[in-house]
Design a protein around this motif. Structure first.
Motif, short mmCIF file in Angstrom:
data_model
loop_
_atom_site.label_atom_id
_atom_site.label_comp_id
_atom_site.label_asym_id
_atom_site.label_seq_id
_atom_site.Cartn_x
_atom_site.Cartn_y
_atom_site.Cartn_z
N ASN A 120 6.19 22.66 -21.90
CA ASN A 120 6.54 21.30 -22.43
C ASN A 120 7.59 22.45 -23.85
O ASN A 120 8.42 21.94 -24.71
CB ASN A 120 5.57 20.83 -23.57
N LYS A 121 7.74 24.11 -23.87
CA LYS A 121 8.83 24.11 -25.38
C LYS A 121 9.14 25.25 -24.73
O LYS A 121 9.74 26.33 -25.82
CB LYS A 121 7.16 24.84 -25.97
N GLY A 122 9.15 25.47 -23.74
CA GLY A 122 10.14 26.44 -22.80
C GLY A 122 9.63 27.87 -24.05
O GLY A 122 10.26 29.07 -24.15
N ILE A 123 8.11 28.25 -23.54
CA ILE A 123 8.08 30.04 -24.85
C ILE A 123 7.92 31.17 -23.55
O ILE A 123 7.85 31.42 -22.50
CB ILE A 123 6.81 29.46 -25.04
N LYS A 124 8.54 32.41 -24.80
CA LYS A 124 8.42 33.45 -23.97
C LYS A 124 7.63 34.64 -24.16
O LYS A 124 7.17 35.56 -24.14
CB LYS A 124 10.18 34.38 -24.10
N THR A 125 7.31 34.24 -25.56
CA THR A 125 6.29 34.97 -26.37
C THR A 125 5.00 34.39 -26.91
O THR A 125 5.30 33.72 -27.56
CB THR A 125 6.93 36.14 -27.39
N PHE A 126 3.66 35.27 -27.64
CA PHE A 126 2.57 34.14 -27.93
C PHE A 126 1.99 35.59 -28.78
O PHE A 126 2.11 36.60 -28.14
CB PHE A 126 1.65 33.86 -27.03
N LEU A 159 -8.42 37.30 -23.93
CA LEU A 159 -7.51 35.84 -23.75
C LEU A 159 -6.01 36.36 -24.06
O LEU A 159 -5.27 35.76 -22.58
CB LEU A 159 -7.42 35.19 -25.02
N GLY A 160 -5.56 37.62 -24.71
CA GLY A 160 -4.07 37.24 -23.91
C GLY A 160 -3.82 38.27 -23.12
O GLY A 160 -3.06 38.30 -21.83
N GLY A 161 -4.34 38.54 -22.73
CA GLY A 161 -5.14 39.69 -21.28
C GLY A 161 -5.09 38.26 -20.15
O GLY A 161 -4.21 38.58 -19.22
N VAL A 162 -5.69 37.44 -20.40
CA VAL A 162 -5.89 36.15 -19.04
C VAL A 162 -4.68 35.88 -19.82
O VAL A 162 -4.02 35.42 -18.15
CB VAL A 162 -6.80 35.77 -19.75
N ILE A 163 -4.00 35.02 -20.34
CA ILE A 163 -2.63 34.60 -20.34
C ILE A 163 -1.27 35.48 -19.18
O ILE A 163 -0.95 34.99 -18.67
CB ILE A 163 -2.65 34.34 -21.93
N LEU A 164 -1.43 36.96 -19.69
CA LEU A 164 -0.52 37.35 -19.01
C LEU A 164 -0.73 37.86 -17.98
O LEU A 164 0.27 37.98 -16.79
CB LEU A 164 -0.76 38.96 -19.53
N SER A 165 -2.23 37.70 -17.84
CA SER A 165 -2.21 37.83 -15.40
C SER A 165 -1.86 36.72 -14.83
O SER A 165 -1.93 36.43 -14.08
CB SER A 165 -3.88 38.01 -15.10
N ASN A 166 -1.33 35.56 -15.67
CA ASN A 166 -1.68 34.10 -15.38
C ASN A 166 -0.18 33.35 -15.15
O ASN A 166 0.01 32.02 -14.88
CB ASN A 166 -2.87 32.47 -16.10
N PHE A 167 0.25 34.21 -16.40
CA PHE A 167 1.83 33.35 -16.55
C PHE A 167 2.92 34.63 -16.13
O PHE A 167 2.45 35.76 -16.65
CB PHE A 167 2.21 32.68 -17.56
N ASN A 168 4.30 34.25 -15.84
CA ASN A 168 4.82 35.35 -15.55
C ASN A 168 6.50 35.22 -16.47
O ASN A 168 6.25 34.20 -17.11
CB ASN A 168 5.98 34.96 -13.89
N ASP A 169 6.49 36.30 -17.08
CA ASP A 169 7.60 36.22 -18.05
C ASP A 169 7.44 36.01 -19.05
O ASP A 169 8.10 35.51 -19.72
CB ASP A 169 9.07 35.14 -17.71
N ILE A 170 6.34 36.27 -19.34
CA ILE A 170 5.83 35.78 -20.67
C ILE A 170 5.11 37.12 -21.38
O ILE A 170 4.46 37.99 -20.92
CB ILE A 170 4.57 34.96 -20.60
N ASN A 179 6.63 38.16 -34.47
CA ASN A 179 7.52 37.73 -34.39
C ASN A 179 7.87 36.20 -32.81
O ASN A 179 8.47 35.78 -32.50
CB ASN A 179 8.79 36.97 -34.76
N PRO A 180 6.57 35.78 -33.07
CA PRO A 180 5.99 35.12 -31.38
C PRO A 180 6.62 33.58 -31.35
O PRO A 180 6.89 33.09 -32.39
CB PRO A 180 4.50 34.95 -31.62
N ASP A 181 6.88 33.29 -29.77
CA ASP A 181 7.16 31.15 -30.28
C ASP A 181 5.86 30.92 -30.49
O ASP A 181 6.31 29.88 -30.83
CB ASP A 181 7.49 31.65 -28.69
N VAL A 182 4.95 31.44 -29.81
CA VAL A 182 3.75 30.36 -30.17
C VAL A 182 2.54 31.20 -30.35
O VAL A 182 2.85 32.82 -30.32
CB VAL A 182 3.10 29.54 -28.81
N PHE A 183 2.03 30.74 -32.03
CA PHE A 183 0.10 31.35 -31.97
C PHE A 183 -0.74 30.12 -30.99
O PHE A 183 -0.22 29.01 -30.95
CB PHE A 183 0.29 31.12 -33.48
#
Ligand code: ATP
Ligand code: MG
Length: 386
Positions: free
Chosen positions: A102-108, A130-141, A147-151
């Protein structure tokens, strides 16, 4: 995606010993604003208030209602998860997929807040995990801690809450935490804004409207009622009193200098408002004057008007330009009603050349020709409460 709304209290939370009292006021307001929706549960979990609708279709409408409540600074749609690492990781992935889509985010950046110190993983370690979990489940993130796109917020309390969006609300202090004010409400642009501003700082509002029926129309009365209704979204219930000033205007016209008419009428309005306030435990009067806007709003006029009463008259718009006032009235939704062309009493009896620098002595001389107490007693008989 979301199943409940977290309420952040801002200034309220800073009020030390009064905190419990403020929270109670706020919770009561939330209950009142959402009472049209069925089975909404409202509860506290370690310093935060949560609103849990039973019907997900009500979610956005509840947010619209609650975002007008003074004392709330942020609303966060969030997800309640069982407090174990596996469930939290699973939900984080779900939330993140939703945000990517929904938000087309690249950084978090993950931000854990562990109010429950019994929880086995410390905040910083949990952020990393949790950061590691996200990185291992999504590409190009990527992670961006500055200054992240989302917290991604993870609040670990009695339950665990995860969220990302924060909706800005009106701020201020909860209604009823700062005394009671009687708003002199005309049909104009300014006085509804003045009421809003004081309510924003916690003042409970009652309203008083002066008309000159049949010289002012029934539609003018309806317009003022409508403005009251619009303000109620922010202020809670507002008792509206109306008084017919016709006898006073007639007496002024017959016995006083025309140029002093507005000042004399205003002094009567203040006296009547003061009397009603004293009889009803109201602390202050509130009016919509802005310095220099019209003849009755010069420093000299305001001083002479104030002199008629002892009760404080608070004028929250006194240093604002008309454009600034109009902006707020548009924002709070009263502008369209305020500009409807129905006249209130003062325009009809307004002098052609009003005094801009009235002298108190001259005004008192004019008032010597009037039986002030008797006139007030007469018009107060016309009091109606809506
Ligand atoms: P508004 O836009 O609020 O009508 P205004 O710019 O027309 O204000 P005035 O007519 O000088 O200014 O009124 C100053 C204030 O006196 C108003 O903001 C309001 O608080 C109060 N007031 C004026 N007329 C009435 C009325 N008929 N009934 C109640 N209060 C009034
Ligand atoms: Mg007006």
């Amino acid at each position: 995606m979301y199943n409940l709304i977290a309420v952040s209290m801002g200034e309220v939370a800073l009020k030390g010993k009064n905190r419990g009292y403020f929270e109670k006021k706020l919770t009561d307001r939330i209950k009142r604003n959402v009472k049209e929706f069925e089975n909404v549960s409202i509860y506290k979990d370690q310093g935060k208030i949560f609103i849990e609708p039973s019907n997900s279709e009500d979610f956005d409408r509840i947010i619209e209602k609650v975002r007008k409540i003074f004392g709330i600074v942020l609303l966060s749609p969030c997800i309640k998860v069982e407090k174990n690492v596996e469930s939290i990781e699973k939900k984080i992935i779900e939330l993140f997929s939703y945000l990517v889509k929904n938000k087309g985010i690249k950084t978090f950046k993950v931000q854990t807040n562990r109010t429950d110190k019994e929880f086995e993983i410390k905040s910083l370690d949990f952020n990393r995990r949790l950061g590691g979990v996200i990185l291992s489940n999504f590409n190009d993130i990527k992670v961006d801690v500055h200054n992240p796109d989302v917290f991604i917020y993870v609040d670990i309390k009695t339950d665990c809450y995860i969220y990302s969006e924060r909706i800005k609300t009106v701020g201020g202090l909860p209604i009823g935490t700062n005394g009671k004010g009687l708003l002199l409400l005309s049909g104009g642009i300014d006085s509804p804004v003045a009421g809003y501003m004081m309510a924003k700082r916690g003042v409970e509002i009652e309203a008083l409207y002066f008309h000159t029926y049949p010289f002012s129309s029934e539609r003018a009365n309806e317009k003022v009622k409508k403005l009251r209704d619009l303000l109620e979204d922010y202020c809670g219930k507002i008792r509206l009193r109306s008084i017919n000033m016709l006898e006073i205007h007639k007496a002024i016209k017959a016995n006083c200098l025309e140029k002093n008419t507005t000042i004399l009428a205003r002094r009567f309005m203040m006296r009547i408002a003061e009397r009603i306030s004293k009889e009803n435990g109201i602390d202050i009067l509130i009016t919509g004057e802005s310095l220099g806007q019209v003849a009755s709003q010069t420093i000299e006029s305001m001083c002479v008007i104030e002199n008629a009463v002892d009760i404080p008259i608070i004028k929250p718009l006194v240093g604002m330009d008309k454009t600034e006032i109009v902006e707020i009235s548009k924002e709070i939704g009263t502008f369209e009603t305020s500009i409807l062309p129905y006249e209130d009493c003062c325009q009809i009896f307004a002098p052609k050349h009003p005094a801009t620098k009235p002298k108190l002595d001259n005004i008192l001389e004019d008032e010597n020709n009037l039986d002030i107490q008797n006139l007030i007693d007469t018009v107060i008989q016309t009091l109606e409460i809506n």
